[in-house]
Motif scaffolding. Structure first.
Motif, mmCIF file in Angstrom:
data_model
loop_
_atom_site.group_PDB
_atom_site.id
_atom_site.type_symbol
_atom_site.label_atom_id
_atom_site.label_comp_id
_atom_site.label_asym_id
_atom_site.label_seq_id
_atom_site.Cartn_x
_atom_site.Cartn_y
_atom_site.Cartn_z
ATOM 1 N N LYS A 113 0.694 -1.794 0.182
ATOM 2 C CA LYS A 113 0.039 0.027 0.189
ATOM 3 C C LYS A 113 0.749 1.430 0.093
ATOM 4 N N SER A 114 2.042 1.471 1.111
ATOM 5 C CA SER A 114 2.690 2.464 0.775
ATOM 6 C C SER A 114 3.379 2.665 -0.563
ATOM 7 N N VAL A 115 3.890 1.688 -1.203
ATOM 8 C CA VAL A 115 5.078 1.683 -2.558
ATOM 9 C C VAL A 115 3.611 2.397 -3.159
ATOM 10 N N GLN A 116 2.249 1.671 -3.307
ATOM 11 C CA GLN A 116 1.779 2.089 -4.346
ATOM 12 C C GLN A 116 0.856 3.772 -4.463
ATOM 13 N N GLU A 117 1.164 4.127 -3.132
ATOM 14 C CA GLU A 117 0.898 5.270 -2.404
ATOM 15 C C GLU A 117 2.087 6.530 -3.545
ATOM 16 N N TYR A 118 3.511 6.006 -3.020
ATOM 17 C CA TYR A 118 4.672 6.584 -3.900
ATOM 18 C C TYR A 118 4.129 6.866 -4.819
ATOM 19 N N MET A 119 4.085 5.748 -5.472
ATOM 20 C CA MET A 119 3.681 5.284 -7.131
ATOM 21 C C MET A 119 2.737 6.485 -8.264
ATOM 22 N N ASN A 120 1.783 6.424 -7.079
ATOM 23 C CA ASN A 120 -0.260 7.720 -7.334
ATOM 24 C C ASN A 120 0.729 8.634 -7.151
ATOM 25 N N PHE A 121 1.424 9.088 -6.410
ATOM 26 C CA PHE A 121 2.027 10.573 -6.586
ATOM 27 C C PHE A 121 2.934 10.736 -7.503
ATOM 28 N N LEU A 167 0.890 18.678 -0.396
ATOM 29 C CA LEU A 167 0.454 18.669 0.585
ATOM 30 C C LEU A 167 1.003 16.849 1.212
ATOM 31 N N ARG A 168 0.286 16.308 -0.676
ATOM 32 C CA ARG A 168 0.534 14.642 -0.558
ATOM 33 C C ARG A 168 1.798 14.582 0.061
ATOM 34 N N SER A 169 3.344 15.011 -0.997
ATOM 35 C CA SER A 169 5.010 15.161 -0.972
ATOM 36 C C SER A 169 4.693 15.545 0.818
ATOM 37 N N LYS A 174 6.635 13.082 5.850
ATOM 38 C CA LYS A 174 6.848 12.536 7.443
ATOM 39 C C LYS A 174 6.476 10.917 8.060
ATOM 40 N N THR A 175 5.752 10.278 7.140
ATOM 41 C CA THR A 175 5.267 9.429 7.709
ATOM 42 C C THR A 175 5.845 8.260 7.020
ATOM 43 N N LEU A 176 5.725 7.558 5.516
ATOM 44 C CA LEU A 176 6.566 6.866 5.045
ATOM 45 C C LEU A 176 8.064 6.554 4.478
ATOM 46 N N PHE A 177 8.412 8.209 3.967
ATOM 47 C CA PHE A 177 9.868 8.245 3.267
ATOM 48 C C PHE A 177 10.395 9.684 3.509
ATOM 49 N N LYS A 208 -2.292 19.233 6.524
ATOM 50 C CA LYS A 208 -3.805 19.733 7.079
ATOM 51 C C LYS A 208 -4.554 18.013 7.270
ATOM 52 N N GLY A 209 -5.130 19.675 8.438
ATOM 53 C CA GLY A 209 -5.908 18.672 9.399
ATOM 54 C C GLY A 209 -5.165 17.825 10.590
ATOM 55 N N SER A 210 -3.533 18.240 10.694
ATOM 56 C CA SER A 210 -3.199 17.498 11.645
ATOM 57 C C SER A 210 -3.040 17.960 13.096
ATOM 58 N N VAL A 211 -3.068 19.741 12.348
ATOM 59 C CA VAL A 211 -1.740 20.995 13.955
ATOM 60 C C VAL A 211 -3.312 21.336 13.942
ATOM 61 N N VAL A 212 -3.791 21.589 15.384
ATOM 62 C CA VAL A 212 -4.890 22.130 16.044
ATOM 63 C C VAL A 212 -4.254 23.392 16.835
ATOM 64 N N ARG A 213 -2.935 23.648 16.707
ATOM 65 C CA ARG A 213 -2.701 24.577 18.096
ATOM 66 C C ARG A 213 -1.227 24.573 17.323
ATOM 67 N N PRO A 214 -0.591 26.202 17.899
ATOM 68 C CA PRO A 214 0.461 26.107 17.951
ATOM 69 C C PRO A 214 1.758 25.165 18.774
ATOM 70 N N PHE A 215 2.981 24.827 18.504
ATOM 71 C CA PHE A 215 3.472 23.943 19.041
ATOM 72 C C PHE A 215 4.463 24.830 20.339
ATOM 73 N N VAL A 216 4.323 24.950 21.550
ATOM 74 C CA VAL A 216 5.036 24.672 22.244
ATOM 75 C C VAL A 216 5.428 24.048 22.755
ATOM 76 N N GLU A 217 7.151 24.141 23.427
ATOM 77 C CA GLU A 217 7.359 22.921 23.321
ATOM 78 C C GLU A 217 7.036 22.232 25.188
ATOM 79 N N GLU A 218 7.446 23.427 25.303
ATOM 80 C CA GLU A 218 6.235 23.392 27.220
ATOM 81 C C GLU A 218 5.141 22.306 27.551
ATOM 82 N N GLU A 219 4.529 23.138 26.854
ATOM 83 C CA GLU A 219 3.087 22.096 26.157
ATOM 84 C C GLU A 219 3.270 20.866 26.002
ATOM 85 N N PHE A 220 3.911 20.576 24.656
ATOM 86 C CA PHE A 220 3.831 19.334 23.929
ATOM 87 C C PHE A 220 4.206 18.411 24.892
#
Length: 379
Positions: A113-121, A167-169, A174-177, A208-220
């Motif tokens: 599935k990962s390889v197919q996603e790469y090829m489709n991209f 976005l797909r790139s 970040k997740t697969l390659f 898209k859709g993954s981040v819902v707030r700014p990154f603050v290291e102490e909070e994270f």
């Protein structure tokens, strides 16, 4: 000079198209060469474009692209650097046999599935370039600013086209390659193209859709400076009636969570479901199982924590996911985890080997709920 630019245009088109109609493109180039003095036409073609890297899809496409280039500037005025770097550069995907998927103990199905996603991209990436390259190439040859010369509706169209591929790139990296050189080259091209069409473009767009707030290291890292004023205890209290999923491949840790549940250490109504394999948790979610909180290790069979969060956010699941592993702050990129979709992270060393471990765990998770409450986080 106009004919020389025609030759350059045809050659530029050949580098971004498929090889099925190479002969057709060669005939067009040859006809143009015959109509001009023999002084240095072949030298221009040979020097500006790498032999064998060009291709043509259809004769009509080549002729249409050639007509798009205005013949009013001498070759000296060409923006050679950007044209050669982005328009004349052909990006070759990594062979399937050499792809390295960023999954922990992946199944055959996951790998396929990962390889197919790469090829489709890359299939969609090539199709996008066939549409975008003539526009960018024309602007570079004319040294014009598309933001000033192109109609807003056209800018919007090309911005959307490039941005969706961009976005797909980023997600694939970040997740697969994350170490794939072809994806890195593709993202460089996409960032350049988007900067030409979108006046609001900013680099390093997060998924898209993954981040819902700014990154603050102490909070994270779910920490709190105890030199600060004492907080209202209701803001740090764990909520009741929480169904928590725990993803970890260490049996002792999973057993410890179940022991804490049995001992009644959690608030009223808490239920713990444990998972050793990433796909088991994802399949439970796909089958309709709902969780209020997920605690995930980073390296887990079946894909791992990063892959798990990526899939959950792709499915539109907004359950809070907190990372919990043996990686210290200097060994893990917490900003990357945040951008993928993690909502917090805590260091797990010794947390599950003594009674005091629960107090440590409860303190960190309590800090997450504290920051969530005062910040109004959606998750």
């Amino acid at each position: 000079m106009n004919k020389i630019i025609s030759i350059l245009t045809v050659a530029g088109c050949m580098v971004v198209l498929t090889s099925n109609s190479w002969c057709q493109a060669s005939k067009i180039a040859t006809q143009l060469i015959k109509k001009m003095p023999s002084s240095s036409a072949l030298d221009i073609l040979g020097n500006r474009f790498t032999a064998g890297a060009a291709a043509a899809k259809t004769q009509a496409y080549i002729e249409r692209t050639a007509r798009m280039v205005t013949m009013q500037h001498s070759p000296v005025a060409l923006n050679r650097s950007e044209f050669n770097t982005f328009i004349a550069h052909r990006i070759t995907p990594t062979p399937i046999s050499s792809l390295r998927v960023r999954l922990v103990a992946p199944s055959l199905e996951q790998t396929q599935k990962s390889v197919q996603e790469y090829m489709n991209f890359f299939t969609d990436f090539r199709a996008m370039r066939q549409e975008v390259d003539p526009v960018l190439g024309n602007a570079l040859l004319e040294r014009t600013d598309l933001l000033e010369t192109m109609h807003p509706s056209q800018l919007g169209y090309y911005t959307g086209l490039v941005h969706s591929i961009n976005l797909r790139s980023k997600k694939l990296q970040k997740t697969l390659f994350p170490t794939d050189p072809a994806l890195a080259e593709a993202e460089t091209y996409l960032n350049f193209a988007e900067s030409k069409f979108n006046k609001f473009y900013t680099p390093d767009i997060t998924p898209k859709g993954s981040v819902v707030r700014p990154f603050v290291e102490e909070e994270f890292w779910m920490e709190y400076d105890w030199h600060k004023p004492v907080r209202d205890g209701t803001l740090t209290a764990l909520p009741e009636n929480v169904h928590m999923a725990v993803l970890n491949d260490t049996e002792d840790i999973l057993n410890m969570y179940k022991l804490w549940e049995k001992q009644g250490r959690f608030p009223e109504g808490w239920k713990v479901s444990t998972y050793y394999d990433t796909m088991n948790l994802l399949n439970a979610v796909k089958s309709g199982q709902k969780f209020d909180l997920i605690i995930s290790d980073i390296n887990v069979p079946g894909g791992g924590g990063r892959y798990c969060v990526h899939c959950l956010r792709e499915m539109g699941i907004e359950t809070p996911v907190i990372g919990c592993s043996g990686y210290t702050r200097d060994k893990i990129d917490s900003k990357e985890l945040h951008d993928i979709g993690f909502d917090g992270y805590m260091y797990s060393d010794d947390m599950f080997e003594e009674d005091a471990g629960f107090s440590t765990w409860k303190s960190h998770v309590g800090n997450y709920y504290y920051y969530k409450r005062i910040g109004g986080w959606p998750r």
